[in-house]
Design an enzyme around this catalytic site. Structure first.
Site, PDB file in Angstrom:
ATOM      1  N   LYS A 116       0.789  -1.510  -0.129  1.00  0.00           N
ATOM      2  CA  LYS A 116      -0.011  -0.012  -0.172  1.00  0.00           C
ATOM      3  C   LYS A 116       0.853   1.088  -0.121  1.00  0.00           C
ATOM      4  O   LYS A 116       0.381   2.550   0.174  1.00  0.00           O
ATOM      5  CB  LYS A 116      -0.956  -0.054   1.265  1.00  0.00           C
ATOM      6  CG  LYS A 116      -1.860  -1.151   1.410  1.00  0.00           C
ATOM      7  CD  LYS A 116      -2.579  -1.031   2.799  1.00  0.00           C
ATOM      8  CE  LYS A 116      -3.325  -2.247   3.042  1.00  0.00           C
ATOM      9  NZ  LYS A 116      -3.835  -2.458   4.316  1.00  0.00           N
ATOM     10  N   ARG A 137      16.014  -8.038   5.471  1.00  0.00           N
ATOM     11  CA  ARG A 137      16.760  -7.858   4.015  1.00  0.00           C
ATOM     12  C   ARG A 137      16.160  -6.945   3.278  1.00  0.00           C
ATOM     13  O   ARG A 137      14.919  -7.105   2.954  1.00  0.00           O
ATOM     14  CB  ARG A 137      16.958  -9.369   3.340  1.00  0.00           C
ATOM     15  CG  ARG A 137      17.228  -9.092   1.887  1.00  0.00           C
ATOM     16  CD  ARG A 137      17.514 -10.481   1.397  1.00  0.00           C
ATOM     17  NE  ARG A 137      18.813 -11.072   1.754  1.00  0.00           N
ATOM     18  CZ  ARG A 137      19.563 -12.333   1.459  1.00  0.00           C
ATOM     19  NH1 ARG A 137      18.824 -12.842   0.331  1.00  0.00           N
ATOM     20  NH2 ARG A 137      20.357 -12.913   2.012  1.00  0.00           N
ATOM     21  N   HIS A 174      26.595  -8.123   4.213  1.00  0.00           N
ATOM     22  CA  HIS A 174      25.758  -9.311   4.598  1.00  0.00           C
ATOM     23  C   HIS A 174      26.426  -9.721   5.830  1.00  0.00           C
ATOM     24  O   HIS A 174      27.237 -10.873   5.730  1.00  0.00           O
ATOM     25  CB  HIS A 174      25.812 -10.185   3.363  1.00  0.00           C
ATOM     26  CG  HIS A 174      24.595 -11.293   3.413  1.00  0.00           C
ATOM     27  ND1 HIS A 174      24.001 -11.565   4.857  1.00  0.00           N
ATOM     28  CD2 HIS A 174      24.279 -12.099   2.684  1.00  0.00           C
ATOM     29  CE1 HIS A 174      23.265 -12.333   4.590  1.00  0.00           C
ATOM     30  NE2 HIS A 174      23.181 -12.898   3.277  1.00  0.00           N
TER      31      HIS A 174
HETATM   32  N1  ASP Z   1      22.856 -15.219  -0.963  1.00  0.00           N
HETATM   33  C1  ASP Z   1      23.976 -14.273  -0.970  1.00  0.00           C
HETATM   34  C2  ASP Z   1      23.397 -13.029  -0.605  1.00  0.00           C
HETATM   35  O1  ASP Z   1      22.085 -12.812  -0.485  1.00  0.00           O
HETATM   36  C3  ASP Z   1      24.809 -14.286  -2.307  1.00  0.00           C
HETATM   37  C4  ASP Z   1      24.020 -14.094  -3.421  1.00  0.00           C
HETATM   38  O2  ASP Z   1      22.848 -13.783  -3.707  1.00  0.00           O
HETATM   39  O3  ASP Z   1      24.769 -14.388  -4.627  1.00  0.00           O
HETATM   40  O4  ASP Z   1      23.962 -11.913  -0.978  1.00  0.00           O
END
Ligand code: ASP
Length: 357
Positions: A116, A137, A174
């Site tokens: 939304k 994420r 990450h």
């Molecule tokens: N899974 C890892 C990331 O989320 C590597 C990738 O996606 O290539 O960064």
């Protein structure tokens, strides 16, 4: 992405929050601290975390049923604005194994109020009212800093402070992948001192290699040589290289794998990050530049380890290449992803301050 407004009414992009929010060093105490960058960890913090991950792994191996008492009553929320298999599921499995509960919007964020038009700050504040820890994420660099900034200002009726753990912020960092990657290196190589660590592929857009490089330095690994192998347009960002050089590490950058393959102890292969390319033709032109095949691996040391954060695509050849590579004892990427769950169990136990872990 909609720019967020801070208290003084100014609009900021997520990246601006890397200046507005200062991550707290762990410094011996993880409890209540947001995890947004590997720069928060010291050698001792990492030792502490890895010891716990090892002991939790052993307890899971033994089927220790008392593990579920550790996190009973705690709630973890997952908020994934980008695709994930391993990070999302290993965090969920980690929380379940500790006896805690997991919540997320039914059907993913596309079915939440994000659809939304709700901004990140408001979505986070909502989730922060329900969960003790939030795994985020998001495609924007700095989004986890933004989350931490707003969660610190959130005063809940329960007077508790939800913790954010970054599950990857765009092409930034990450941190939990780096934790499990370093844990895996020490697990398979019995330490990391004196090793040559070679990272190959999309070092520009790959957040895992950004975090892992810095984390190895935070761990104060002795006499490690970094080799960065990529096509020119996908080189490791200068700020990461500077970070390493300032800490006294040797950094070798090249576009020729054969310059370094035969002397590498750790070979960390990466996917070309298709989703980060504005122009599909640029991706097509570069995607097959470095391909790991059984023939390539035959030129590596007999005791090297081959790592990959996964998922793998063209950069690991065909399905039949996979089948041969997977049988090679040097290929540790499945052990690496399994370790992710134990390291995340340890991290959750620590940031939530759980007793009995
Ligand atoms: N899974 C890892 C990331 O989320 C590597 C990738 O996606 O290539 O960064």
């Amino acid at each position: 992405m909609v720019a967020a407004k801070t208290g003084n009414g100014e609009a900021h992009s997520s990246e601006a929050f890397t200046r507005l929010y200062s991550p707290r060093k762990i410094d011996g105490s993880f409890t209540g601290k947001h995890i947004v960058t590997v720069e928060q960890f010291s050698y001792l913090d990492l030792q502490d975390l890895f010891q716990l991950a090892l002991s939790l792994r052993e307890r899971v191996r033994q089927g220790d049923r008392s593990l579920i008492e550790i996190g009973a009553g705690k709630v973890m929320a997952t908020l994934f604005y980008e695709a994930s298999t391993r990070t999302d599921m290993s965090f969920q499995a980690a929380m379940h194994r500790l006896g805690g509960a997991v919540v997320s919007t039914s059907g993913g964020v596309q079915f939440s109020s994000v659809y939304k038009g709700e901004n990140l700050a408001d979505t986070l504040r909502a989730v922060g009212c329900y969960a003790d820890v939030i795994v985020l994420r998001h495609p924007d660099v700095g989004s986890s800093y933004e989350a931490a900034y707003y969660l610190d200002k959130l005063h809940t009726r329960l007077d508790r402070h939800p913790v954010i753990v970054s599950g990857g912020d765009g092409i930034g960092e990450h941190p939990t992948q780096a934790l499990l990657d370093l844990f895996t290196i020490t697990d398979y190589k019995n330490g990391i001192d004196n090793l040559t660590v070679t990272m190959v592929g999309d070092l520009r857009n790959g957040r895992t290699v950004h975090s892992l490089s810095k984390l190895i330095a935070q761990y104060e690994a002795k006499n490690v040589t970094f080799c960065f192998v990529s096509p020119d347009i996908l080189q490791m960002p200068a700020y990461i290289q500077d970070f390493l050089v300032q800490r006294g590490y040797q950094v070798h950058q090249t576009s020729e794998l054969d310059e370094v393959l035969a002397t590498s102890d750790v070979i960390y292969w990466t996917r070309v990050q298709e989703e980060r390319f504005a122009n599909p033709a640029d991706y097509e032109a570069i995607r097959d530049h470095f391909v790991m095949t059984p023939e390539v691996l035959s030129r590596a040391k007999s005791d090297a380890i081959l790592m990959h954060p996964l998922p793998r695509k063209h950069e690991m050849g065909t399905q039949s290449d996979h089948d041969v590579l997977d049988e090679d004892p040097r290929a540790v990427y499945f052990g690496q992803m399994e370790n992710g769950m134990f390291v995340r169990m340890a991290l959750l136990a620590k940031v939530l301050g759980l007793a009995g872990a």
